[in-house]
Design an enzyme around this catalytic site. Structure first.
Site, mmCIF file in Angstrom:
data_model
loop_
_atom_site.group_PDB
_atom_site.id
_atom_site.type_symbol
_atom_site.label_atom_id
_atom_site.label_comp_id
_atom_site.label_asym_id
_atom_site.label_seq_id
_atom_site.Cartn_x
_atom_site.Cartn_y
_atom_site.Cartn_z
ATOM 1 N N HIS A 133 12.284 34.352 -52.298
ATOM 2 C CA HIS A 133 13.335 34.688 -53.039
ATOM 3 C C HIS A 133 14.648 35.423 -52.315
ATOM 4 O O HIS A 133 15.739 35.549 -52.876
ATOM 5 C CB HIS A 133 12.940 35.887 -54.145
ATOM 6 C CG HIS A 133 11.983 35.326 -55.047
ATOM 7 N ND1 HIS A 133 12.195 34.334 -55.820
ATOM 8 C CD2 HIS A 133 10.693 35.824 -55.456
ATOM 9 C CE1 HIS A 133 10.988 34.037 -56.671
ATOM 10 N NE2 HIS A 133 10.144 34.850 -56.593
ATOM 11 N N ASP A 170 4.534 28.117 -55.429
ATOM 12 C CA ASP A 170 4.593 29.672 -56.070
ATOM 13 C C ASP A 170 4.950 29.242 -57.459
ATOM 14 O O ASP A 170 5.766 28.171 -57.775
ATOM 15 C CB ASP A 170 5.495 30.448 -55.379
ATOM 16 C CG ASP A 170 5.435 31.904 -55.901
ATOM 17 O OD1 ASP A 170 4.464 32.659 -55.442
ATOM 18 O OD2 ASP A 170 5.915 32.063 -56.934
ATOM 19 N N HIS A 172 7.107 30.852 -59.255
ATOM 20 C CA HIS A 172 8.302 31.067 -59.242
ATOM 21 C C HIS A 172 9.228 30.282 -58.430
ATOM 22 O O HIS A 172 8.970 29.719 -57.232
ATOM 23 C CB HIS A 172 8.578 32.640 -58.765
ATOM 24 C CG HIS A 172 7.950 33.663 -59.436
ATOM 25 N ND1 HIS A 172 6.590 34.173 -59.169
ATOM 26 C CD2 HIS A 172 8.102 34.245 -60.922
ATOM 27 C CE1 HIS A 172 6.010 34.657 -59.932
ATOM 28 N NE2 HIS A 172 6.834 35.239 -61.089
ATOM 29 N N ASP A 251 0.320 32.661 -57.411
ATOM 30 C CA ASP A 251 0.561 33.309 -58.743
ATOM 31 C C ASP A 251 0.452 32.443 -60.078
ATOM 32 O O ASP A 251 0.658 32.913 -60.980
ATOM 33 C CB ASP A 251 1.625 34.279 -58.833
ATOM 34 C CG ASP A 251 2.984 33.617 -58.066
ATOM 35 O OD1 ASP A 251 2.833 32.422 -57.892
ATOM 36 O OD2 ASP A 251 3.948 34.355 -57.980
HETATM 37 ZN ZN LIG Z 1 5.598 34.091 -57.312
#
Ligand SMILES: [Zn+2]
Length: 313
Positions: A133, A170, A172, A251
């Site tokens: 991120h 991931d 995200h 995740d």
């Molecule tokens: Zn994540």
């Protein structure tokens, strides 16, 4: 030549506070499982644990981050026992966080060096904090420096590669990695993620070297595999990477309540095997994987083991 596990104890043990999801046990459990499965060299297995990890150099960090951002991060280190938030709330910074962030990026640089210098075919860098991120001039979502991007840029600039693939599974979106390589077609970036969901970016990206795969909540392994097989695998083959890198976040596991995918260990094993096969076809099997998210301790440990076992085959 086998697989290297790159980590340093301090990365595993530095403290983000009692309630933070980046628990130190995330890491130690995975290593305990590798030991229990006999995967580590110390137990006669194929995975060599690196003896030490040096911090990334500022020169390497500056390949992907702005100097002003590095200065701001260094200035943010609080007094002992205090915590500050680097972004709007979840990227906490304590007295040891700066060193941990430098060493997390350094671990990936070291993994890239070891793989490209042919000391090992594959490396799994178990790092904390994660990185995907973090953009050119910002940290967010627990991430300070973009570890996988630092490693990829190091491979391009220090080793003279011209094509690096980064696959981010991931749950995200890897918004920081996209931000950093938006204008750099030497990197083919593939990111699958729950949509709509944090960080609410990436679904509208149109680029021939950034292949985002926004997927609805409740996506299971069957759906993920079909999408990856259709949208990524042919593009990765056509790209002919000289190094395969992975932002390995777990995740999206069924048992992980940070998000709402329904993946299981066998799905992580499948995608790892597909990526390894592409690496075998184009770059002598060279893969550097780095840990991103994954917050259900048991599911994370089992998924990491399923992932690294493929590297030892
Ligand atoms: Zn994540």
């Amino acid at each position: 030549m086998g697989c290297a596990l790159v980590y340093r104890d301090e990365i595993a043990t530095y403290d983000l506070g009692p309630e933070h999801p980046l628990k130190p046990e995330r890491f130690t459990l995975a290593v305990d499982l590798m030991r229990a499965y006999g995967l580590l060299e110390s137990e006669g297995g194929p995975i060599a644990v690196t003896p030490r990890v040096e911090p990334a150099s500022d020169a390497d960090l500056l390949l992907v981050h702005d100097a002003a951002y590095l200065d701001a991060v260094a200035a943010a280190v609080p007094l002992p026992g205090r915590w500050v938030a680097l972004d709007a709330g979840d990227t906490y910074f304590g007295e040891h966080s700066l060193e941990a962030a430098y060493r997390a990026a350094g671990a990936v640089v070291m993994g890239v060096d070891r793989v490209l210098e042919r000391e090992t075919h594959t490396a799994f860098c178990s790092v904390r904090p994660p990185g995907h991120h973090a953009g050119r001039d910002y940290g967010m979502g627990f991430c300070v420096f973009n570890n996988v991007a630092v490693g990829a840029a190091h491979a391009l600039e220090a080793h003279g590669l011209s094509r690096v693939a980064i696959v981010d599974f991931d749950v995200h979106h890897g918004n920081g990695t996209e931000d950093i390589f938006r204008d750099d077609p030497r990197v083919l970036f593939c990111s699958s993620f729950q949509h709509p969901f944090y960080p609410h970016l990436g679904a509208d990206t149109r680029s021939d070297h950034i292949l985002n795969l926004p997927l609805p909540r409740d996506t299971d392994g069957t759906a993920l595999r079909a999408a990856v097989a259709e949208h990524w695998l042919p593009a990765l083959d056509a790209f002919r990477p000289e190094l395969m890198m992975i932002s390995a976040g777990f995740d999206g596991h069924l048992e992980d309540d940070m998000a709402n995918f329904r993946l299981v260990e066998a799905d992580y094993e499948w995608i790892t095997r597909e990526l390894r096969a592409i690496a075998r076809r184009h770059c002598d099997g060279r893969v550097v994987s780095t840990l991103e998210g994954g917050y259900s301790l048991s599911a994370l440990g089992r998924s990491v083991v399923a992932h690294v076992k493929v590297f030892t085959e």
